[in-house]
Design a protein around this motif. Structure first.
Motif, PDB file in Angstrom:
ATOM      1  N   GLY A   1      -7.178  15.230   8.622  1.00 59.53           N
ATOM      2  CA  GLY A   1      -6.873  14.716   7.305  1.00 59.53           C
ATOM      3  C   GLY A   1      -7.820  15.294   6.286  1.00 59.53           C
ATOM      4  O   GLY A   1      -8.816  15.950   6.593  1.00 59.53           O
ATOM      5  N   HIS A  93      -3.301  13.884   0.446  1.00 60.78           N
ATOM      6  CA  HIS A  93      -2.334  14.661   1.240  1.00 60.78           C
ATOM      7  C   HIS A  93      -1.631  15.614   0.288  1.00 60.78           C
ATOM      8  O   HIS A  93      -1.207  15.239  -0.805  1.00 60.78           O
ATOM      9  CB  HIS A  93      -1.308  13.743   1.922  1.00 60.78           C
ATOM     10  N   ASP A  96       2.954  15.295   1.743  1.00 61.93           N
ATOM     11  CA  ASP A  96       3.713  14.064   1.977  1.00 61.93           C
ATOM     12  C   ASP A  96       3.327  13.001   0.957  1.00 61.93           C
ATOM     13  O   ASP A  96       2.258  12.390   1.051  1.00 61.93           O
ATOM     14  CB  ASP A  96       3.452  13.551   3.388  1.00 61.93           C
ATOM     15  N   LYS A  98       4.333  10.099   0.700  1.00 64.53           N
ATOM     16  CA  LYS A  98       4.337   8.751   1.275  1.00 64.53           C
ATOM     17  C   LYS A  98       3.278   8.593   2.369  1.00 64.53           C
ATOM     18  O   LYS A  98       3.308   7.634   3.151  1.00 64.53           O
ATOM     19  CB  LYS A  98       5.724   8.435   1.840  1.00 64.53           C
ATOM     20  N   ALA A  99       2.328   9.513   2.415  1.00 67.14           N
ATOM     21  CA  ALA A  99       1.314   9.454   3.478  1.00 67.14           C
ATOM     22  C   ALA A  99       0.424   8.224   3.346  1.00 67.14           C
ATOM     23  O   ALA A  99      -0.040   7.657   4.346  1.00 67.14           O
ATOM     24  CB  ALA A  99       0.473  10.727   3.450  1.00 67.14           C
ATOM     25  N   TYR A 100       0.155   7.798   2.090  1.00 62.64           N
ATOM     26  CA  TYR A 100      -0.726   6.642   1.863  1.00 62.64           C
ATOM     27  C   TYR A 100      -0.040   5.658   0.941  1.00 62.64           C
ATOM     28  O   TYR A 100       0.661   6.034  -0.009  1.00 62.64           O
ATOM     29  CB  TYR A 100      -2.050   7.077   1.241  1.00 62.64           C
ATOM     30  N   GLU A 104      -2.949   1.351   3.243  1.00 67.88           N
ATOM     31  CA  GLU A 104      -4.070   2.274   3.420  1.00 67.88           C
ATOM     32  C   GLU A 104      -5.159   2.045   2.357  1.00 67.88           C
ATOM     33  O   GLU A 104      -6.355   2.218   2.623  1.00 67.88           O
ATOM     34  CB  GLU A 104      -3.577   3.716   3.329  1.00 67.88           C
TER      35      GLU A 104
END
Length: 452
Positions: A1, A93, A96, A98-100, A104
């Motif tokens: 990450g 990110h 993406d 929608k990663a966090y 989160e």
């Protein structure tokens, strides 16, 4: 990450990155705060979940600018220490959006609180280490010996100055009992002082005799204080010591010089007294007897030894002004004329004139000047009253009267001690100081004092 920690150095106005992992941007060098998202979180002190729409909104408002590669989603939370923002922790990110999310965000806030505690703890550790290093430098470079003793009076710490003063290196001194620098004859006294310190009866300042590695005897001035543990009990003693051997020798030399000077001064004064009595044989011994009685009265009144010594000097020469009076008047067996009596009454003023040119360590000239003053102001030559008259002169006045009345004079026989006692008793508080009269009478009636 993609994750990094940014810390704000307020003093130098820099943002540093102690931890930085990113798949696009390299770890940056310390930089001045700009208008990036990281600075926005540090500046506002609020967490930020930033997608492309939020980023655009913030840029249009002029609150942020694009710094580095643009992210699909960016999440940052402030790091707080003692309610102050000290940095930010960030994840991002690049592909993406929608990663966090908010889950989160909450997780990162929790982690950031733990990271902040770790940062705070590390800062305290670094500050403590720096303080310890500075203290150690001060201890090693101070000109004073710095010694730490444990509860058994053994050396725990020994700085360079201690090595220079006593001759033992720190390695040689470590763990040794204090007796290795204290002469045996004073060790019991030093042990007593250490016991007082361990009982927390206050610090001690003293000048003690010590011994060096090569056997020399030196004198050191010591400043000691107990070291107290968390439970309130003394765990040792901290000492500062300074070699004052040369100062002690200089002081001793000065004391000897002063003693010799005083002996010379007294010899000169005795010579003056002899000259006075040679001109007035009928009062031979008068000044010596007055001096003995005046000194005894002063001691009875608890005057300090220095003032008593001044009274003794003044007593021996209190009639020096009679050198001005013709010898035939001093030894005249009949009643004096008014002119002759006036000449006699001038002797305190003449004595003052003679003695005021000599720099005595006591007010000798003033004592001689005032020894015929009376507490009601009827005396001479100044007409002083009560406390205006020096206590030394008030004492000399009573001693002078008692000796004169009890001794033979050219113009009369001795009147005796009882007549002298009646005189000072009846005129107590009128001509003569009350406390001085009381002390004089106690000497003869209770202490068994003898004038001859």
């Amino acid at each position: 990450g993609n994750f990094y920690i940014a810390l704000y150095d307020k003093e130098n106005e820099l943002i540093r990155f102690p931890y930085f992992v990113d798949e696009v941007d390299p770890p940056p060098s310390p930089l001045r705060p700009g208008k990036g998202l990281t600075e926005f979180v540090i500046r506002t002190g609020k967490p930020l979940l930033c997608d492309e729409a939020t980023d655009l909104e913030l840029r249009r408002a002029g609150k942020v600018e694009i710094i580095g590669a643009p992210s699909a989603v960016w999440l940052g939370v402030p790091l707080r220490v003692d309610n102050a923002v000290v940095g930010a922790m960030v994840v991002q990110h690049y592909s993406d959006p929608k990663a966090y999310g908010h889950a989160e965000l909450r997780m990162l806030e929790f982690v950031s609180s733990q990271v902040a505690k770790s940062i705070e703890h590390k800062r305290y550790e670094e500050a403590l280490r720096e303080n310890q290093e500075r203290l150690s430098l001060h201890i090693q470079h101070t000109p004073l010996a710095v010694i730490e003793w444990d509860a058994d009076f053994r050396v725990l710490q020994w700085n360079d100055a201690a090595a220079q003063i006593f001759g033992y290196t720190a390695a040689e001194a470590a763990g040794r009992h204090a007796s290795f620098i204290v002469p045996e004859r004073v060790m019991a006294h030093v042990d007593g002082e250490f016991a007082d310190l361990m009982a927390k009866r206050g610090g001690r300042r003293s000048t003690n005799e010590n011994v060096t590695k090569d056997g020399r005897t030196i004198f050191c001035e010591w400043y000691n204080t107990p070291l107290v543990g968390a439970d309130g009990n003394a765990i040792g003693v901290a000492s500062l010591a300074q070699d004052v051997t040369e100062r002690k020798r200089a002081e001793e030399s000065m004391r000897q010089g002063l003693a010799q000077l005083r002996q010379t001064l007294k010899a000169a004064i005795d010579s003056l007294a002899s000259a006075i009595e040679l001109r007035d044989p009928y009062t031979a011994g008068h000044q010596e007897r007055v001096t003995r009685l005046a000194a005894a009265i002063a001691a009875e009144m608890k005057l300090d030894p220095e003032r008593i010594e001044g009274i003794q000097i003044a007593g021996v020469i209190h009639d020096i002004g009679k050198l001005y009076v013709p010898a035939e008047i001093l030894s005249k067996p009949t009643k004096l004329s008014e002119l002759e009596y006036a000449m006699i009454r001038m002797h305190p003023q003449v004595g003052y004139t003679i003695l005021s040119k000599i720099d005595f360590p006591w007010p000798i000239a003033d004592i001689v000047h005032q020894h015929h003053e009376a507490v009601n102001g009827s005396g001479y030559p100044l007409g002083l009253k009560g406390k205006e008259i020096l206590i030394e002169a008030r004492i000399l006045s009573v001693a002078d009267v008692v000796e004169a009345m009890s001794s033979h004079r050219p113009y009369r026989a001795a009147l005796g001690f009882q007549a002298a006692f009646d005189e000072i008793t009846q005129k107590r508080g009128i001509l003569y100081d009350r406390e001085v009269v009381d002390a004089c009478l106690r000497l003869f009636r209770e202490r068994g004092f003898k004038l001859d």
